[in-house]
Design an enzyme around this catalytic site. Structure first.
Site, PDB file in Angstrom:
ATOM      1  N   ARG A 161       0.807  -1.293  -0.061  1.00 22.31           N
ATOM      2  CA  ARG A 161       0.055   0.108  -0.137  1.00 22.31           C
ATOM      3  C   ARG A 161       0.945   1.339  -0.009  1.00 22.31           C
ATOM      4  O   ARG A 161       0.290   2.332  -0.412  1.00 22.31           O
ATOM      5  CB  ARG A 161      -0.974   0.138   1.318  1.00 22.31           C
ATOM      6  N   TYR A 198      -3.182  19.489  -1.453  1.00 15.68           N
ATOM      7  CA  TYR A 198      -3.054  20.668  -0.311  1.00 15.68           C
ATOM      8  C   TYR A 198      -2.182  19.977   0.867  1.00 15.68           C
ATOM      9  O   TYR A 198      -2.256  19.058   1.304  1.00 15.68           O
ATOM     10  CB  TYR A 198      -4.463  21.122   0.446  1.00 15.68           C
ATOM     11  N   PRO A 199      -1.347  20.672   1.481  1.00 15.84           N
ATOM     12  CA  PRO A 199      -0.589  20.439   2.513  1.00 15.84           C
ATOM     13  C   PRO A 199      -1.283  21.008   3.806  1.00 15.84           C
ATOM     14  O   PRO A 199      -2.246  21.522   3.760  1.00 15.84           O
ATOM     15  CB  PRO A 199       0.795  21.198   2.391  1.00 15.84           C
ATOM     16  N   MET A 200      -0.795  20.044   4.946  1.00 16.17           N
ATOM     17  CA  MET A 200      -1.589  20.597   6.087  1.00 16.17           C
ATOM     18  C   MET A 200      -0.654  20.114   7.349  1.00 16.17           C
ATOM     19  O   MET A 200       0.151  19.416   7.313  1.00 16.17           O
ATOM     20  CB  MET A 200      -2.701  19.720   6.189  1.00 16.17           C
ATOM     21  N   LYS A 223      -1.036  19.283  11.803  1.00 18.74           N
ATOM     22  CA  LYS A 223      -1.603  19.203  13.170  1.00 18.74           C
ATOM     23  C   LYS A 223      -1.268  20.496  13.861  1.00 18.74           C
ATOM     24  O   LYS A 223      -0.198  20.716  14.027  1.00 18.74           O
ATOM     25  CB  LYS A 223      -1.506  18.148  13.929  1.00 18.74           C
ATOM     26  N   HIS A 280     -11.751   9.912  11.794  1.00 17.41           N
ATOM     27  CA  HIS A 280     -11.447  10.542  10.558  1.00 17.41           C
ATOM     28  C   HIS A 280     -11.215   9.856   9.341  1.00 17.41           C
ATOM     29  O   HIS A 280     -11.597   9.714   8.330  1.00 17.41           O
ATOM     30  CB  HIS A 280      -9.907  11.448  10.638  1.00 17.41           C
ATOM     31  N   GLN A 291      -7.500   8.592  -1.862  1.00 16.80           N
ATOM     32  CA  GLN A 291      -6.739   9.674  -1.252  1.00 16.80           C
ATOM     33  C   GLN A 291      -5.238   9.160  -0.858  1.00 16.80           C
ATOM     34  O   GLN A 291      -4.991   7.691  -0.580  1.00 16.80           O
ATOM     35  CB  GLN A 291      -7.473   9.914   0.312  1.00 16.80           C
TER      36      GLN A 291
END
Lengths: 282, 282, 282, 282, 282
Positions: free
Chosen positions: A153, A167-169, A171, A194, A207
């Site tokens: 995977r 998009y970057p993110m 926490k 989530h 995703q």
């Protein structure tokens, strides 16, 4: 507080998003023979990379708006091959007409929240003292098994969908809401919720999460591969309300692209967008 | 907290704002015949798109200040046609003199707050268990009816007013004030109050909300189409005091444009601004 | 909270600050005859606009530092004339040597805090029900009278002082300190205190407030016209301590300019700064 | 609060990270003889500096993504030699094809938290009054001994690993979480915990901390030299959960580079990435 | 709260920091005679300004890293002479090779915290009513005496040290920690503590504070002139822990420069850094 526990991760493809603006005016001024040669060379390179090999894969996208015109999305087996891909793009004739607008460096990542939590519990039940030599050896061994189990995977094919949303993110590490100060179990639960939400979109969205801590300015990159743009919108909107995102998610700029297969490149550089496979979602 | 409920949305036109700086010095240096040809070609393209068809529509605006000189505001039936519009602009002779300054990608959106709230209540009254297969089917069916009911409002004509005010916005996800952590009902009430305030301006402002979650850097785009600039100022100022905006609104850059119809383009590129229809508001 | 009440405003001149960098190297390379023609044309345009007419007015300034070299500060009767001013600058020969660095779009604004508060009270004393049709009609009538009373102050002459200090600002909408969540009366009191402080500087500073909600990225623009630079510093510093600014003011970038009258332009483009009228403040 | 105590530091090499974009198109257009000369000159300079001397050392890296193509990482004995290194790069033929994208100025730094804490305690036990002349003299003397003891670690060789991860960072001075308002002992403990975690990676990572307070926009620079990219990711991720980083760390942009030795430069400028020594980590 | 009291200030030289990138490639291509002429002209201008006159003074610095190559640091008697200095730089031949990267506009400022506090107390003891006409007259008179007493310190010579560290800063106006909402006495005490710390560095650092409220984007500029770079680092680090800085200081970008005297310019433009006077600190 004492230090919280970092979740283990299984890592795969080295990954680079390269966004470029295209000098359309200069493309227009090219003699038709020169344009054909430029197209042929680019098509040749792309067609060699748009199918997965054990070295990796590259998808090309048209980018909407002023953030770029083209996105090369590279998967490579290692960072050497990734750098080589950068140089190969530079060596192409089309590079003369490309100007980098931005990029993103990361590696495909599966967060092993539950493997980490369970391993801690198993080792505790085995009576091993956390932090002892035996504990570390056993921990490493068990986590390696978990990584092996998801190896394929981590090295999947690049999704072959019509559109990509990237998009970057981060926490959040706010003064009051701080992800990195929460216990592993609490983070694990939020990640599970989530994930459940994400699975509702199975079949409509592929995703890919990639980790960029140590590599780029945000902590993760997210690619949503969809056949219908509004599915990406619906998913991201719905996800914004789950606890982990609502309280702890910080989102960077969004980029949206339409897939350009090698066979569409000639049309594209002659100002024609290739039609999508399907005209509307079921 | 458990995840809050996302409101359903009805989505319409794919939408792109393209802001360009114009190289006026180069325009001045054009031989008059060359300028005429450039104008004629641009007018031809624009006049084909400035009236609504089932494919979409494009309005052109003069942009005030340094953020650009021209704004192409595109509505299109789908993202393929939107990409095609981008390429068509690039193919025009005028593109040689245009430099993108910024852009915004979104889709026309109607937030179905009350449809969502009511549907939850109806399904509850029907005795369906939230999250069950029956619930989901019924939910989908009822929401589809709501979407159908507003379908034409999602594909309206681009307002034909003299000026447009455009800005992107977010709902705040602060550490203390967090829109996404509020219950659906509370958000619904604030949206209703907000809507009431907007309706006070009916006839003076046509407001288009577009959703950009998953597409661009902010969550929504707002276009206010007005015949008198101060009406936009008055509306935005008054709205800033309603609860949803005061506590939860975050506003991006503002852009202000004056409509340029195709018949005004020749004058414009000869440095003459077309007069507005009306000199002052009643 | 329920929505707070927005203060009414009286609006005047449409206003545009245009900041440009000047290509001094190219100016130096101009043949002296070409420079003379460029100067003459610019002087001709400026001298036609540097005195107030019913159409508006334009002042020119030298800008300190890297944020620009020239500032055109336009007042115009409406947004059409403002756009026309932009095109007229572009049409001038000097435009070839100018590159926009930034700009600001706004309208001269007088905040009618006390007129708004008093009118609410008067209508209440008249026994009208807030929000009723009669209330709205009476409100509109009374506010119109207040606007008429200050009409000429909304269309004053551009101050003819030696220096201008310009900066945009917001009222804070923080998570804890939020101007837009305060009652009208409380805001009115803070504005009155702020105004008192400003009046201490009467004769030394001419302050022009312009509103840019709906037009540009900040909510207001402030121009302080002074004959001595340190007066601007003293005023802004002192104001930073009044309650409304200390707790709720957010300040954008600051720009500082020295007035260039049309008769000084030739010297300026020959690298000579015109002397100020007065060498030191009383 | 009274002022908290700053930890003493031992400082070493003056250090400059120089990031450059390379004009690959122009490199491609170079005649092969001209390219050879350019390569030879660059190789000559680099080979003189890539081994440590008492003057310092310079490593060269390929930079991933749009943040640059080349990174020159200089260590120098003093700031004069550092400025001289900048000019020497500018003097090289290759400089014609380089455009600076960013840079970072700092000095190698060892934080002497425990030396500082212990010295305070020792002087207190000696009965010296804090702040007295005797106290200062004794303090200076003892700290000088501590600095001497780590002198060689301040002037180590630049690590010769395959990859470098560089990022700048601050300690937070938030309104609620403020590193600079904490007692020295508490900061010392968090730094010790942080250090312990780092030592878990001994052998896999060489970490160089440099101080940039007074020199550049962040307070520290961090270089992680690794042979395998994922080791940098793992370390930074794990560290993000220790108390000092979770609550007080603020991280700037991340840069990632692959080492280019002088003997690889010719291949590199002919679009070939040199292979890494090892293909996978044990 | 009622408005807090602003401290009086004594203001001196008008001051401009001009940062420029130098086009080294074009300098290299200059014929040697042309370079000599360029150098001679620049040296002539600089040597006329590098010693203090009653008109002011200009120091030149090499800037480290990508933020620029040259810094012209101007002191001038008034803002007209400051603008004239800008134009004189533009008129020099070297300007053809300079591109402004940033700048900072301010005036040398001494904060009269204690004079302000004491004058308030004295007037109170004299029985004058705060805000009365007599009070204002007496206040103005007494403050004028304080300003006279420090006049020469406002117009000192530009320090002739080897290095300069420059950064702009604000006092925080956070939602919880707000300098401008503190009583004058409390601010005065923190400033005094801050000053004491600074005096520990007397002889090793010459610190120039300049005020930029109303002139530039931050509230103050700080120049630290030192002969040894690490002294600037040590001072700024230690200061970060005093109460006024720890809780209320906000720091902008940092710039670091090495002094270039006029006699070193020829070497510099031939890629040679002049040696520093002293090789190491006592």
């Amino acid at each position: 507080m004492t230090a919280q526990i970092a979740p283990q991760t299984a890592d795969g493809w080295a990954m680079l998003h390269q966004f470029y603006a295209l000098n359309w005016s200069a493309i227009k001024r090219l003699a038709s023979g020169d344009l054909s040669e430029l197209v042929a060379e680019t098509v040749e390179w792309l067609s060699r990379h748009e199918n997965k090999s054990d070295q990796g894969q590259t998808n090309l996208y048209h980018v909407y708006g002023h953030k770029g015109d083209l996105l090369f999305l590279h998967y490579r087996k290692d960072f050497d091959l990734l750098a080589q891909a950068e140089l190969e793009i530079e060596r192409l004739r089309i590079a003369e007409y490309l100007k980098p607008t931005t990029s993103y460096l990361s590696v495909v990542e599966l967060g092993l929240y539950y493997a980490t939590i369970n391993t801690y519990e198993e080792l505790s039940e085995m009576g091993l003292e956390e932090g002892s030599k035996e504990w570390h050896e056993e921990f490493k061994k068990k986590i390696a098994e978990h990584k092996d189990a998801v190896h394929s995977r981590c090295y999947t094919e690049l999704p072959q969908r019509e559109y990509v949303c990237f998009y970057p993110m981060n926490k959040r590490r706010g003064e009051h809401k701080n992800w990195y100060a929460l216990p592993l179990e609490q983070r694990g639960e939020m990640m599970m919720e989530h994930g459940k939400l994400g699975r509702k979109y199975a079949g409509r969205v592929q995703q890919i999460i990639s980790g960029s801590i140590g590599f780029d300015d945000w902590e993760w990159g997210v690619d949503l591969h969809v056949d219908f743009p509004n599915v990406a919108k619906e998913l991201v909107y719905e996800m914004r309300f789950d606890e982990g995102s609502a309280l702890y998610g910080e989102f960077g700029p969004f980029y949206f692209g339409k897939r350009l297969k090698s066979e569409a490149l000639s049309d594209y550089l002659n100002f024609k967008i290739p039609p999508s496979k399907n005209s509307s979602e079921e």
